[in-house]
Design an enzyme around this catalytic site. Structure first.
Site, PDB file in Angstrom:
ATOM      1  N   GLU A  27      10.463  26.178  15.274  1.00  0.00           N
ATOM      2  CA  GLU A  27       9.232  25.964  14.247  1.00  0.00           C
ATOM      3  C   GLU A  27       9.629  26.353  12.866  1.00  0.00           C
ATOM      4  OE1 GLU A  27       6.517  24.409  14.469  1.00  0.00           O
ATOM      5  OE2 GLU A  27       6.934  23.806  16.587  1.00  0.00           O
ATOM      6  N   CYS A  45       2.150   7.962  10.782  1.00  0.00           N
ATOM      7  CA  CYS A  45       1.381   8.345   9.298  1.00  0.00           C
ATOM      8  C   CYS A  45       2.468   8.738   8.249  1.00  0.00           C
ATOM      9  CB  CYS A  45       0.421   8.949   9.596  1.00  0.00           C
ATOM     10  SG  CYS A  45      -0.867   8.903   8.473  1.00  0.00           S
ATOM     11  N   CYS A  57       0.638   1.421  10.135  1.00  0.00           N
ATOM     12  CA  CYS A  57      -0.774   1.269  10.419  1.00  0.00           C
ATOM     13  C   CYS A  57      -1.039   0.458  11.775  1.00  0.00           C
ATOM     14  CB  CYS A  57      -1.563   0.865   9.504  1.00  0.00           C
ATOM     15  SG  CYS A  57      -1.642   2.147   7.942  1.00  0.00           S
ATOM     16  N   CYS A  71      -0.696   1.988  14.695  1.00  0.00           N
ATOM     17  CA  CYS A  71      -1.546   3.314  15.069  1.00  0.00           C
ATOM     18  C   CYS A  71      -2.662   3.222  15.887  1.00  0.00           C
ATOM     19  CB  CYS A  71      -1.804   4.082  13.695  1.00  0.00           C
ATOM     20  SG  CYS A  71      -2.778   5.559  13.659  1.00  0.00           S
ATOM     21  N   CYS A 108      -9.745   4.834  11.235  1.00  0.00           N
ATOM     22  CA  CYS A 108      -9.281   5.298  10.071  1.00  0.00           C
ATOM     23  C   CYS A 108      -9.569   5.007   8.765  1.00  0.00           C
ATOM     24  CB  CYS A 108      -7.675   5.214  10.261  1.00  0.00           C
ATOM     25  SG  CYS A 108      -6.766   5.694   8.585  1.00  0.00           S
TER      26      CYS A 108
END
Length: 353
Positions: free
Chosen positions: A42, A190, A197, A200, A206
């Site tokens: 991370e 995204c 899109c 997605c 959205c």
């Protein structure tokens, strides 16, 4: 911040289902509950793409397989394994945090306790808590802000409102899958430019997509005004082929790494800051270059010189006088490592008088 009323479960359930089928499942830090491995990944993933991180992560974990190995290593060794990954403060923070963890004898579990580690912010702490301990916590990195900003068509996405929104969307189960799905959605579909899109699963609700305004959202924040800095890099070579290299101060840019000496570019001649007998080294006429950092452009001009007269002793100048091959073993910023490679191709390691 205006958030249209939407079914509370659609967002999370859709992401979880998509992640199960299309998300990333083979990353080297996945499939473990080991907080040390998750924490390192991370930190490396902060402001750095997954594809770039993977080889660095694998080498780092080979060198420091346990948190105690990282804590016991000297900082220069740690930065040597971080060299090339950028944002070097992360490596310094990781080292300090490892020492703190070993000293206290346990790895923090809650997001609140994780945030007390150097270099761990709220979103990073949440990700570690979710993946290592299955805790209920919301992440909000740049990718997630973009996903939420587009899905809800947020005109003014302030952090306080975004955090509240992110927490309200958390599902009651499948938290790890949901969290990884958010990360993957921002990285794979995204994206900042040219979002995919058509692929997605959130497309049907959205708000940015339905308005045909995916490039508008989220509303861009005012850009930080970038400044410029101008320095000369002094490439000083002795007759026996040794070059002067100095450790950069901490804190500061490239802190703890090694670089050629620098001086501010001004009207004074290059090398004026050193009390050495220098003559130009025209065979090494290297072009200036720009190193782009977060908030400024660093204009660096290499200036090569031969050291004439007596070879300086280590006590007379700061840093180390070493051969190019020896310098390559030091922890170096990427531009300096590239410069050393260029020097190696231009001459054989000896300054011929």
């Amino acid at each position: 911040m205006n958030c249209p009323a939407l079914p509370s479960t659609f967002f999370a359930q859709t992401l979880v289902a998509w992640q199960g089928q299309h998300g990333r499942h083979e990353l080297p830090w996945q499939g473990t509950r080991e907080p040390y491995r998750i924490w390192v990944s991370e930190i490396m993933l902060q402001q750095t793409q997954v594809g770039t991180v993977i080889p660095f992560y694998q080498r780092f974990m080979t060198a420091f397989p346990e948190v105690i190995d990282l804590a016991r290593a000297d900082l220069e060794t740690v930065l040597g394994h971080w060299s090339g990954l950028g944002y070097y403060a992360r490596g310094r923070h990781l080292h300090r945090a490892a020492q703190k963890i070993v000293q206290q004898g346990f790895f923090p579990r809650s997001p609140e306790e994780l945030q007390k580690l150097p270099g761990v912010g709220r979103s990073t702490a949440a990700a570690i808590a979710v993946f290592a301990y299955g805790q209920r916590a919301a992440i909000l990195d740049g990718n997630v802000k973009r996903v939420l900003g587009r899905f809800f068509a947020l005109d003014t996405p302030e952090d306080a409102g975004l955090w509240a929104l992110a927490e309200s969307l958390l599902p009651d189960q499948d938290l790890e899958t949901y969290t990884q799905g958010l990360m993957d959605m921002g990285s794979l579909l995204c994206t900042r430019t040219r979002p995919r899109c058509a692929a997605c699963p959130l497309q049907t609700q959205c708000q940015a997509y339905l308005r045909g305004e995916t490039q508008r959202y989220p509303t861009a924040r005012r850009k930080t005004v970038r400044s410029e800095r101008h320095h000369r890099l002094l490439l000083l070579c002795t007759p026996d082929g040794r070059w002067l290299m100095e450790k950069r101060p901490i804190p500061g840019v490239w802190g703890g790494l090694w670089s050629f000496p620098m001086e501010v570019s001004d009207s004074r001649p290059a090398g004026h800051s050193l009390t050495l007998d220098l003559v130009p080294y025209p065979e090494l006429d290297l072009p200036p270059f720009i190193h782009r950092l977060t908030h400024f452009d660093w204009h660096l001009t290499p200036c090569a010189f031969k050291v004439s007269g007596a070879v300086p002793s280590p006590s007379d100048t700061p840093g180390h006088w070493k051969s190019l091959s020896d310098l390559m073993t030091h922890p170096l910023p990427t531009p300096i490592r590239q410069l050393l490679h260029t020097l190696s191709t231009k001459q054989t390691g000896h300054c011929v008088e």
